[in-house]
Motif scaffolding. Structure first.
Motif, PDB file in Angstrom:
ATOM      1  N   GLY A 285       0.813  -1.192  -0.097  1.00 59.53           N
ATOM      2  CA  GLY A 285      -0.120  -0.023  -0.095  1.00 59.53           C
ATOM      3  C   GLY A 285       0.934   1.232  -0.056  1.00 59.53           C
ATOM      4  N   GLY A 286       0.112   2.192   0.498  1.00 58.65           N
ATOM      5  CA  GLY A 286       1.053   3.496   0.525  1.00 58.65           C
ATOM      6  C   GLY A 286       0.081   4.838   0.425  1.00 58.65           C
ATOM      7  N   ARG A 287       0.886   5.942   0.409  1.00 56.16           N
ATOM      8  CA  ARG A 287      -0.312   7.210   0.554  1.00 56.16           C
ATOM      9  C   ARG A 287      -0.605   7.722  -0.874  1.00 56.16           C
ATOM     10  NH1 ARG A 287      -1.466  11.128   3.637  1.00 56.16           N
ATOM     11  NH2 ARG A 287      -0.659  10.155   5.577  1.00 56.16           N
ATOM     12  N   TYR A 288      -1.930   8.003  -0.799  1.00 53.13           N
ATOM     13  CA  TYR A 288      -2.456   8.693  -2.141  1.00 53.13           C
ATOM     14  C   TYR A 288      -3.218  10.074  -2.064  1.00 53.13           C
ATOM     15  CZ  TYR A 288      -6.450   5.978  -0.210  1.00 53.13           C
ATOM     16  OH  TYR A 288      -7.525   5.588   0.683  1.00 53.13           O
ATOM     17  N   ASP A 289      -2.386  11.024  -1.840  1.00 56.32           N
ATOM     18  CA  ASP A 289      -2.993  12.485  -1.365  1.00 56.32           C
ATOM     19  C   ASP A 289      -3.702  13.012  -2.780  1.00 56.32           C
ATOM     20  OD1 ASP A 289      -1.976  11.923   0.985  1.00 56.32           O
ATOM     21  OD2 ASP A 289      -0.223  13.405   0.665  1.00 56.32           O
ATOM     22  N   ARG A 290      -3.541  12.666  -3.895  1.00 57.27           N
ATOM     23  CA  ARG A 290      -4.246  13.333  -4.931  1.00 57.27           C
ATOM     24  C   ARG A 290      -5.500  12.629  -5.478  1.00 57.27           C
ATOM     25  NH1 ARG A 290       0.723  12.387  -7.641  1.00 57.27           N
ATOM     26  NH2 ARG A 290      -0.488  11.417  -9.285  1.00 57.27           N
ATOM     27  N   LEU A 291      -5.903  11.521  -5.052  1.00 55.65           N
ATOM     28  CA  LEU A 291      -6.872  10.784  -5.419  1.00 55.65           C
ATOM     29  C   LEU A 291      -8.278  11.401  -5.112  1.00 55.65           C
ATOM     30  CD1 LEU A 291      -7.832   8.295  -7.121  1.00 55.65           C
ATOM     31  CD2 LEU A 291      -7.850   6.934  -5.200  1.00 55.65           C
ATOM     32  N   VAL A 292      -8.572  11.727  -3.910  1.00 58.64           N
ATOM     33  CA  VAL A 292      -9.849  12.316  -3.751  1.00 58.64           C
ATOM     34  C   VAL A 292     -10.182  13.416  -4.670  1.00 58.64           C
ATOM     35  CG1 VAL A 292     -11.311  13.161  -1.861  1.00 58.64           C
ATOM     36  CG2 VAL A 292      -9.877  11.243  -1.345  1.00 58.64           C
ATOM     37  N   GLY A 297     -13.823  15.029  -5.221  1.00 63.16           N
ATOM     38  CA  GLY A 297     -13.950  15.454  -3.966  1.00 63.16           C
ATOM     39  C   GLY A 297     -13.039  16.712  -3.340  1.00 63.16           C
ATOM     40  N   PRO A 298     -13.051  16.974  -2.486  1.00 62.84           N
ATOM     41  CA  PRO A 298     -12.265  18.048  -1.841  1.00 62.84           C
ATOM     42  C   PRO A 298     -10.790  17.383  -1.781  1.00 62.84           C
ATOM     43  CG  PRO A 298     -13.575  17.081  -0.112  1.00 62.84           C
ATOM     44  CD  PRO A 298     -14.177  16.598  -1.191  1.00 62.84           C
ATOM     45  N   ASP A 299      -9.814  18.366  -1.558  1.00 63.17           N
ATOM     46  CA  ASP A 299      -8.545  17.919  -1.618  1.00 63.17           C
ATOM     47  C   ASP A 299      -8.360  17.402  -0.236  1.00 63.17           C
ATOM     48  OD1 ASP A 299      -5.880  17.822  -2.090  1.00 63.17           O
ATOM     49  OD2 ASP A 299      -5.190  19.795  -1.332  1.00 63.17           O
ATOM     50  N   THR A 300      -8.244  16.041  -0.221  1.00 61.06           N
ATOM     51  CA  THR A 300      -8.027  15.028   0.891  1.00 61.06           C
ATOM     52  C   THR A 300      -6.817  14.164   0.947  1.00 61.06           C
ATOM     53  OG1 THR A 300     -10.425  15.120   0.927  1.00 61.06           O
ATOM     54  CG2 THR A 300      -9.432  13.475   2.200  1.00 61.06           C
ATOM     55  N   PRO A 301      -5.940  14.124   1.864  1.00 62.06           N
ATOM     56  CA  PRO A 301      -4.968  13.319   1.889  1.00 62.06           C
ATOM     57  C   PRO A 301      -5.486  11.870   2.445  1.00 62.06           C
ATOM     58  CG  PRO A 301      -4.573  14.714   3.846  1.00 62.06           C
ATOM     59  CD  PRO A 301      -5.892  15.382   2.872  1.00 62.06           C
ATOM     60  N   ALA A 302      -4.618  10.890   2.080  1.00 57.85           N
ATOM     61  CA  ALA A 302      -5.052   9.709   2.389  1.00 57.85           C
ATOM     62  C   ALA A 302      -3.988   8.530   2.269  1.00 57.85           C
ATOM     63  CB  ALA A 302      -6.285   8.974   1.455  1.00 57.85           C
ATOM     64  N   VAL A 303      -3.984   7.363   2.911  1.00 62.31           N
ATOM     65  CA  VAL A 303      -3.171   6.479   2.943  1.00 62.31           C
ATOM     66  C   VAL A 303      -3.863   5.106   3.242  1.00 62.31           C
ATOM     67  CG1 VAL A 303      -2.649   6.531   5.498  1.00 62.31           C
ATOM     68  CG2 VAL A 303      -0.644   5.686   4.038  1.00 62.31           C
ATOM     69  N   GLY A 304      -3.361   3.893   2.824  1.00 64.86           N
ATOM     70  CA  GLY A 304      -3.953   2.740   2.861  1.00 64.86           C
ATOM     71  C   GLY A 304      -3.207   1.529   2.419  1.00 64.86           C
ATOM     72  N   TRP A 305      -3.827   0.363   2.436  1.00 63.00           N
ATOM     73  CA  TRP A 305      -3.197  -0.898   1.898  1.00 63.00           C
ATOM     74  C   TRP A 305      -4.230  -1.795   1.537  1.00 63.00           C
ATOM     75  CZ3 TRP A 305      -4.719  -5.147   4.915  1.00 63.00           C
ATOM     76  CH2 TRP A 305      -4.936  -4.738   6.433  1.00 63.00           C
ATOM     77  N   ALA A 306      -3.805  -2.803   0.925  1.00 63.44           N
ATOM     78  CA  ALA A 306      -4.360  -4.181   0.492  1.00 63.44           C
ATOM     79  C   ALA A 306      -3.720  -5.407   0.611  1.00 63.44           C
ATOM     80  CB  ALA A 306      -5.202  -3.848  -0.599  1.00 63.44           C
ATOM     81  N   LEU A 307      -4.149  -6.570   1.072  1.00 65.81           N
ATOM     82  CA  LEU A 307      -3.579  -7.672   0.939  1.00 65.81           C
ATOM     83  C   LEU A 307      -4.676  -8.665   0.433  1.00 65.81           C
ATOM     84  CD1 LEU A 307      -4.999  -9.913   3.368  1.00 65.81           C
ATOM     85  CD2 LEU A 307      -3.647  -8.226   4.822  1.00 65.81           C
ATOM     86  N   GLY A 308      -3.998  -9.751  -0.272  1.00 66.66           N
ATOM     87  CA  GLY A 308      -4.679 -10.788  -1.113  1.00 66.66           C
ATOM     88  C   GLY A 308      -4.879 -11.726  -0.461  1.00 66.66           C
ATOM     89  N   ILE A 309      -6.301 -12.211  -0.097  1.00 70.07           N
ATOM     90  CA  ILE A 309      -6.649 -13.315   0.787  1.00 70.07           C
ATOM     91  C   ILE A 309      -6.177 -14.609   0.288  1.00 70.07           C
ATOM     92  CG2 ILE A 309      -8.543 -14.335   2.054  1.00 70.07           C
ATOM     93  CD1 ILE A 309      -9.924 -11.690   2.030  1.00 70.07           C
ATOM     94  N   GLU A 310      -6.070 -15.026  -0.925  1.00 70.92           N
ATOM     95  CA  GLU A 310      -5.844 -15.978  -1.382  1.00 70.92           C
ATOM     96  C   GLU A 310      -4.226 -16.512  -1.229  1.00 70.92           C
ATOM     97  OE1 GLU A 310      -9.693 -15.604  -3.827  1.00 70.92           O
ATOM     98  OE2 GLU A 310      -7.998 -14.145  -3.229  1.00 70.92           O
ATOM     99  N   ARG A 311      -3.531 -15.447  -1.537  1.00 77.95           N
ATOM    100  CA  ARG A 311      -2.140 -15.999  -1.172  1.00 77.95           C
ATOM    101  C   ARG A 311      -1.818 -15.996   0.572  1.00 77.95           C
ATOM    102  NH1 ARG A 311       2.177 -16.504  -3.300  1.00 77.95           N
ATOM    103  NH2 ARG A 311       4.286 -15.469  -2.395  1.00 77.95           N
ATOM    104  N   LEU A 312      -2.683 -15.219   1.017  1.00 76.40           N
ATOM    105  CA  LEU A 312      -2.264 -15.136   2.648  1.00 76.40           C
ATOM    106  C   LEU A 312      -3.007 -16.655   3.314  1.00 76.40           C
ATOM    107  CD1 LEU A 312      -1.524 -13.646   5.006  1.00 76.40           C
ATOM    108  CD2 LEU A 312      -3.591 -12.707   5.436  1.00 76.40           C
TER     109      LEU A 312
END
Length: 434
Positions: A285-292, A297-312
């Motif tokens: 994952g990582g930060r994505y401050d431009r996406l919103v 949408g309004p100028d909104t900083p954000a950060v997150g991650w995802a994991l694949g359940i099959e692999r886990l």
């Protein structure tokens, strides 16, 4: 002869014993995320195609090659979601969650769809768990989501976790770096693989992700993004490292880690596990401050991650043992035979289940030896044997399957002392794993 149907290529059925690992993962994830006060959000399985084209980036392989898109009856282009973040951001904007004036900590779980070459742990319909923190540009948010992912993976039994860490800077840093990569790779254009040639003008950072040996060899001498970070980006990156050090979370700087989606800014990371012998990414994952803002949408900083359940879940099955980590172990396998015993067994099983025990009852009506063979293969800790004679004597035979020890006990005491029975099961399970 009627046609035999099969699941489409790239999809698969999931059942016991594998599904038990999915259930363990989901239960653990809800506990970890609940303690961190993240709230679940459920978004549609398909969205308007433009959401992903704008959110993920038209130059990415996901948008260009892998999306399942279709036209509905009114001529609108819709797409099965290939990832979760764009839909969460769309929901954040549409439902005006930003108007609540506080940071939104959200998580999701569900099916995603990409037209890829199917392989172990990677299907065309796959499942992800993801978290998103919207409304904070503080490096503490970056570290919080990394720490939550590490906690979840450790709680599930993964060890030797290391965070691959990088910064892709802000928009200005990234543009300067893109220019430097174009200048570096252009003299090698005839030696690059075709996908990398296509990416050179559109998205040169993705060339660093290439798995083609010659392209990888060329990329080893490419400029590093860390040499193009401005003062603000460097300060953010330094703060993330300091906080990870404070939490004792192991990490290593990987300047080639750029992630596959266009919306990342500043922090990019993958969590690696050595449980397969070689380092293997299980979360990213990582930060994505431009996406919103990019999605209206309004100028909104954000950060997150995802994991694949099959692999886990593949990892979880590979590190599990037949002892205390055997998620498929059941408490009792109930064997019964006889006109009085068989209906009585149903009542006993129900009472034990109400007391919190897992019980599988043999419904075959076959002879005791055949039922006991199934009991031994069931993964149960103990077998309960009931015949008409035991019913008349108000008794039941309790057999510990690992040791073979067997004892007669009264039905009333078996059902009246659940805590004692629970302790016996725990001891037997531990002895069976020694």
């Amino acid at each position: 002869m009627s046609k035999k149907f099969q699941a489409p290529r790239g999809t698969r059925d999931i059942w016991a014993p594998e599904v038990t690992y999915w259930q363990k993962f989901e239960t653990t994830a809800r506990q970890i995320l609940g303690r961190a006060v993240y709230r679940e959000i459920r978004t549609p399985a398909f969205e308007f195609t433009e959401l992903f084209a704008r959110g993920i980036g038209e130059a990415t392989d996901i948008v260009g090659k892998e999306m399942y898109s279709f036209t509905d009856k009114k001529g609108r282009s819709l797409t099965l979601r290939p990832e979760g973040t764009a839909g969460v951001v769309r929901a954040y904007i549409e439902n005006r969650l930003f108007a609540q004036g506080n940071i939104q900590r959200l998580w999701y779980i569900g099916s995603m769809f990409r037209y890829e070459n199917p392989q172990a742990g990677r299907q065309r319909q796959f499942h992800q768990l993801g978290v998103e923190v919207l409304g904070s540009d503080d490096p503490r948010a970056d570290v919080e989501v990394i720490a939550i992912a590490a906690d979840l993976l450790r709680e599930l039994g993964l060890s030797d976790l290391v965070v691959d860490l990088n910064s892709v800077g802000n928009s200005e840093d990234r543009q300067n770096y893109r220019d430097a990569l174009v200048e570096y790779f252009t003299p090698f254009i005839n030696e690059l693989d075709q996908d990398s040639r296509d990416r050179l003008d559109r998205n040169p950072l993705r060339i660093l992700d290439s798995k083609v040996p010659r392209t990888q060899e060329i990329a080893t001498e490419a400029p590093s993004i860390l040499d193009y970070l401005g003062a603000a980006s460097q300060k953010h990156f330094d703060s993330v490292q300091t906080l990870l050090n404070d939490l004792g979370i192991a990490y290593k700087i990987n300047p080639r880690l750029v992630r596959g989606l266009d919306y990342y800014t500043h922090t990019a990371f993958e969590i690696q596990s050595a449980d397969l012998g070689a380092q293997s990414a299980v979360c990213g994952g990582g930060r994505y401050d431009r996406l919103v803002a990019e999605l209206g949408g309004p100028d909104t900083p954000a950060v997150g991650w995802a994991l694949g359940i099959e692999r886990l879940t593949i990892l979880l099955q590979q590190i599990a043992t037949s002892g205390t980590n055997n998620l498929n172990a059941i408490d009792f396998y109930l064997v019964s035979r006889g006109d009085q015993a068989e209906p009585e067994a149903v009542k006993i099983a129900q009472k034990l289940r109400h007391a919190g025990f897992s019980v599988e009852i043999d419904l075959s009506g076959s002879k005791f030896d055949k039922q006991m063979k199934r009991a031994n293969n069931s993964g149960a800790i103990a077998a309960l044997l009931l015949g008409d004679r035991e019913v008349n004597d108000n008794q039941i035979q309790l057999k510990w399957l690992a040791s073979g020890e067997q004892e007669a006990t009264s039905l009333s005491s078996l059902l009246a002392e659940p805590e004692q029975l629970r302790s016996q099961l725990k001891r037997a399970k531990q002895q069976g794993s020694d």
